[in-house]
Scaffold this active site. Structure first.
Site, PDB file in Angstrom:
ATOM      1  N   LEU A 103       4.469  -0.840   7.676  1.00 24.45           N
ATOM      2  CA  LEU A 103       3.895  -1.954   6.924  1.00 24.45           C
ATOM      3  C   LEU A 103       4.942  -2.666   6.081  1.00 24.45           C
ATOM      4  CD1 LEU A 103       0.522  -0.390   5.708  1.00 24.45           C
ATOM      5  CD2 LEU A 103       0.814  -2.175   7.422  1.00 24.45           C
ATOM      6  N   GLY A 104       5.983  -1.965   5.700  1.00 26.59           N
ATOM      7  CA  GLY A 104       7.009  -2.595   4.882  1.00 26.59           C
ATOM      8  C   GLY A 104       7.971  -1.574   4.327  1.00 26.59           C
ATOM      9  N   GLY A 126      10.455  -1.067   0.568  1.00 24.59           N
ATOM     10  CA  GLY A 126      10.757  -1.607  -0.744  1.00 24.59           C
ATOM     11  C   GLY A 126      11.656  -0.692  -1.539  1.00 24.59           C
ATOM     12  N   GLY A 127      11.635  -0.882  -2.877  1.00 24.22           N
ATOM     13  CA  GLY A 127      12.527  -0.133  -3.742  1.00 24.22           C
ATOM     14  C   GLY A 127      12.230   1.349  -3.778  1.00 24.22           C
ATOM     15  N   MET A 128      10.976   1.744  -3.512  1.00 25.68           N
ATOM     16  CA  MET A 128      10.641   3.159  -3.558  1.00 25.68           C
ATOM     17  C   MET A 128      10.835   3.834  -2.208  1.00 25.68           C
ATOM     18  SD  MET A 128       7.124   5.045  -4.792  1.00 25.68           S
ATOM     19  CE  MET A 128       6.357   4.996  -3.194  1.00 25.68           C
ATOM     20  N   GLY A 129      10.620   3.132  -1.131  1.00 27.76           N
ATOM     21  CA  GLY A 129      10.765   3.732   0.196  1.00 27.76           C
ATOM     22  C   GLY A 129      10.019   2.929   1.238  1.00 27.76           C
ATOM     23  N   VAL A 138       6.729   2.189   3.881  1.00 25.11           N
ATOM     24  CA  VAL A 138       5.274   2.269   3.909  1.00 25.11           C
ATOM     25  C   VAL A 138       4.830   2.162   5.362  1.00 25.11           C
ATOM     26  CG1 VAL A 138       3.118   1.322   3.049  1.00 25.11           C
ATOM     27  CG2 VAL A 138       5.186   1.135   1.655  1.00 25.11           C
ATOM     28  N   LYS A 167       3.209   6.171   1.997  1.00 29.02           N
ATOM     29  CA  LYS A 167       4.458   5.727   1.378  1.00 29.02           C
ATOM     30  C   LYS A 167       5.396   6.914   1.274  1.00 29.02           C
ATOM     31  CE  LYS A 167       1.849   2.321  -1.189  1.00 29.02           C
ATOM     32  NZ  LYS A 167       1.702   1.536  -2.405  1.00 29.02           N
ATOM     33  N   ASP A 189       3.491  -2.971 -12.955  1.00 32.35           N
ATOM     34  CA  ASP A 189       4.025  -3.885 -11.943  1.00 32.35           C
ATOM     35  C   ASP A 189       2.884  -4.665 -11.286  1.00 32.35           C
ATOM     36  OD1 ASP A 189       6.049  -5.113 -10.544  1.00 32.35           O
ATOM     37  OD2 ASP A 189       6.115  -3.612  -8.954  1.00 32.35           O
TER      38      ASP A 189
END
Length: 615
Positions: free
Chosen positions: A21-22, A24-27, A29, A43, A138
């Site tokens: 799905l995507g 990002g900064g955390m990891g 998904v 995630k 956030d």
């Protein structure tokens, strides 16, 4: 959504991965399907974050707290493994685009009726999140998903675990690291100050302004992120294009001073009082697109499922598609207009929806990530048969914080009363010491003047001290237990010891010399909201005074000056008893200041929570 790459696992926990799905900064998904057929978003934490023990601990705590947030207005946290080599968390999959996608790509600024429904949903989502002791930190359009039933908030609590991972060893944010999304950060986030529930109210105001006008209230970062952050911290928002009366409501949310922002309860009342024109909460074009994507979710197949196998399609997807199509038929515009606005049926919106199912009429072979393994084999990363775990245990909600002002006042009065027999006994023992010193070291203590009066006064004061001490033994654990329970409500699952130890640890010999201090550290940190400062020196001063009194009291416990045979021995016992009395007075005074400070801090937190309607 993208397909799985060769280095992606086939399974994570009990969940079969369908695609990405995507990232990002955390990891990363992933879109996944549980062994029971539920569609979820999984995630997976980045490796560099997984190597940080502090992040793992905070991540585990935040996941446990987030599991207590209801799923009516949020994507519920369903499962997690915080001990895995790469920790992960599974949340309910929300079949809808983000608010950013709707405003930027599909429709533009939403009409007032849609803004009203969005505001009500976001306020109720924040009430649920704050009620679990979490601050979102956030809230932004990409973390708000749009469905036919209303908005859903995602990624709550995780930013709080990510925050300390972005800090250096001295506790300051690392150079270049920004926790939060610059266009939707609160002034206190920009300045690196303590973040409270009021910070989410500011972010909510920025999201509503963006939804109503299509613009960020403080502009974009095209002129540099530092200028954007300066505008957020120092300048007034630009609300041009926001219709009345939304401009006034949003302006109140965007106040620089957190104490001047309205509570969630006040916001909800103001939004609900605005005119409701009725009908669907979303424009017809958006509803039509939701229906098309729901159908794609219904038609998608598990890459590893056999064709026609029972359970290959999700029961909830049938209901979702039927409801979405009913809304689309009722509210979609004319076909010619729809064809001009909507993308082609086989072109899903980027970052949203499941993969398009394999169609042999147009593709000679399925992509590699949709190919099934040979019969009898397992996809890389799949769990062995029979190893799937049972559904996760859901944590029972913590009780809300309760005022301890009455207990604190009563305890302070008892501590003050406790110093009275200590002070009087000190005067009595001083008089006895002077009279014994005048008789010589070998004299019998019984020969001094007023011997019977001094001994009677000593025994009476010991009895008085014991009576007040017994009352303290009852009230102190009750107060401390209340402090511990409130701290658990302020910062769920942050305290290291079970609730019963808050009272029991004081009565365990040896243990009461260190464990209550550990509990106090946790309570103070949870109450203050930070690990350093906040008058913590007072807590340390009180504790070491308490330890000094315990040791001095133990040393003089068996001292009985009038039971000695010589004056010199009686005088030595009096010195020990005087040291214990002085230590007791100092300890009681320090305890009064400690009790008043901690009770006041918690009372402030409770008042803040009640101000936003979450306590």
């Amino acid at each position: 959504m993208d397909g799985l790459s060769p280095d992606d696992p086939g399974w994570i926990g009990n969940y079969r991965l369908l695609g990405r799905l995507g990232e990002g900064g955390m990891g990363r998904v992933y879109l996944a399907r549980s062994d029971r057929g539920r569609t979820v978003a999984v995630k997976v934490v980045q490796e560099q974050l997984a190597r940080k023990p502090d992040f793992r601990r905070r991540f585990a705590q935040e996941v446990k707290a987030a599991q207590r947030v209801g799923g009516e207005w949020t994507a519920p946290v369903l499962d997690a493994d915080t001990e895995a080599a790469t920790p992960w968390v599974a949340t309910g999959y929300v079949a809808g685009p983000s608010l950013a996608e709707v405003v930027d790509k599909q429709y533009g600024p939403l009409p007032p009726n849609s803004v009203r429904a969005l505001g009500i949903g976001l306020v109720r989502a924040l009430q649920a999140i704050h009620g679990a002791g979490l601050v979102h930190r956030d809230l932004k359009p990409s973390n708000v998903l749009v469905t036919i039933d209303g908005p859903r908030v995602i990624d709550f609590g995780i930013a709080r675990a990510l925050d300390p991972a972005m800090q250096s060893t001295d506790g300051l944010t690392m150079t270049g690291a920004v926790v939060g999304s610059p266009g939707f950060m609160s002034p206190e986030q920009v300045r690196g100050e303590r973040v409270t529930y009021a910070s989410d109210v500011f972010c909510l105001g920025a999201v509503l302004a963006y939804t109503a006008s299509g613009k960020l209230p403080f502009g974009t970062g095209e002129g540099g992120i530092h200028s954007l952050l300066y505008r957020i911290a120092s300048e007034e928002p630009d609300l041009a294009g926001v219709p009345a009366p939304w401009d006034q409501l949003i302006a109140s949310c965007l106040a620089k001073d957190p104490s001047q922002r309205p509570s969630l309860e006040t916001l909800l009342a103001r939004i609900e009082s605005m005119e409701d024109t009725g009908g669907a909460w979303l424009p017809g074009e958006v509803l039509a697109e939701l229906g098309r994507h729901a159908v794609r979710l219904l038609n998608s197949e598990d890459p590893e499922s056999r064709q026609g196998a029972p359970g290959a399609q999700l029961p909830q997807s049938h209901a979702l598609a039927a409801r979405a199509q009913a809304h689309a038929q009722a509210h979609a515009p004319a076909p010619a207009h729809a064809s001009a606005q909507a993308p082609a049926p086989q072109a899903p919106v980027q970052g949203f929806g499941p993969p398009v199912s394999y169609d042999p009429a147009h593709n000679p072979s399925p992509p590699p990530w949709q190919q099934s393994p040979p019969p009898g084999s397992l996809h890389a990363g799949s769990p062995p048969p029979g190893s799937l775990r049972p559904p996760p245990h859901y944590f029972s909600p913590r009780p809300p914080a309760r005022s301890a002002r009455g207990l604190g006042i009563g305890l302070s009065l008892l501590l003050g009363l406790y110093t009275l027999p200590l002070l009087i006994r000190g005067a009595v023992l001083g008089e006895a010491y002077l009279r014994l010193d005048a008789q010589g070291g070998d004299a019998n203590p019984g020969v001094i003047q007023d011997y019977d009066v001094l001994t009677l006064a000593t025994d009476a004061l010991d009895l008085f001290e014991s009576a007040v001490g017994l009352a303290l033994l009852i009230v102190w654990p009750l107060w401390f237990q209340r402090m511990r329970n409130n701290a658990d409500a302020f910062a769920p699952v942050r305290l290291r010891f079970a609730p019963g130890m808050a009272a029991g640890a004081w009565f365990i010999p040896g243990v009461n010399l260190f464990m209550p201090k550990q509990l106090t550290n946790d309570i103070w940190t949870a109450t203050a909201g930070r690990a350093r400062g906040a008058g913590r020196w007072l807590m340390h001063t009180w504790w070491w005074c308490w330890i000094g009194y315990v040791l001095a009291y133990a040393n003089s416990f068996f001292s009985d000056w009038y039971g000695n045979e010589t004056a010199s021995e009686a005088m030595a016992d009096i010195i020990d008893m005087q040291i214990a009395a002085c230590a007791g007075v100092v300890s009681a005074v320090a305890a009064v200041f400690f009790v008043k400070r901690l009770t006041s801090m918690q009372q402030t937190r409770i008042a803040e929570a009640r101000g936003i309607g979450t306590a």
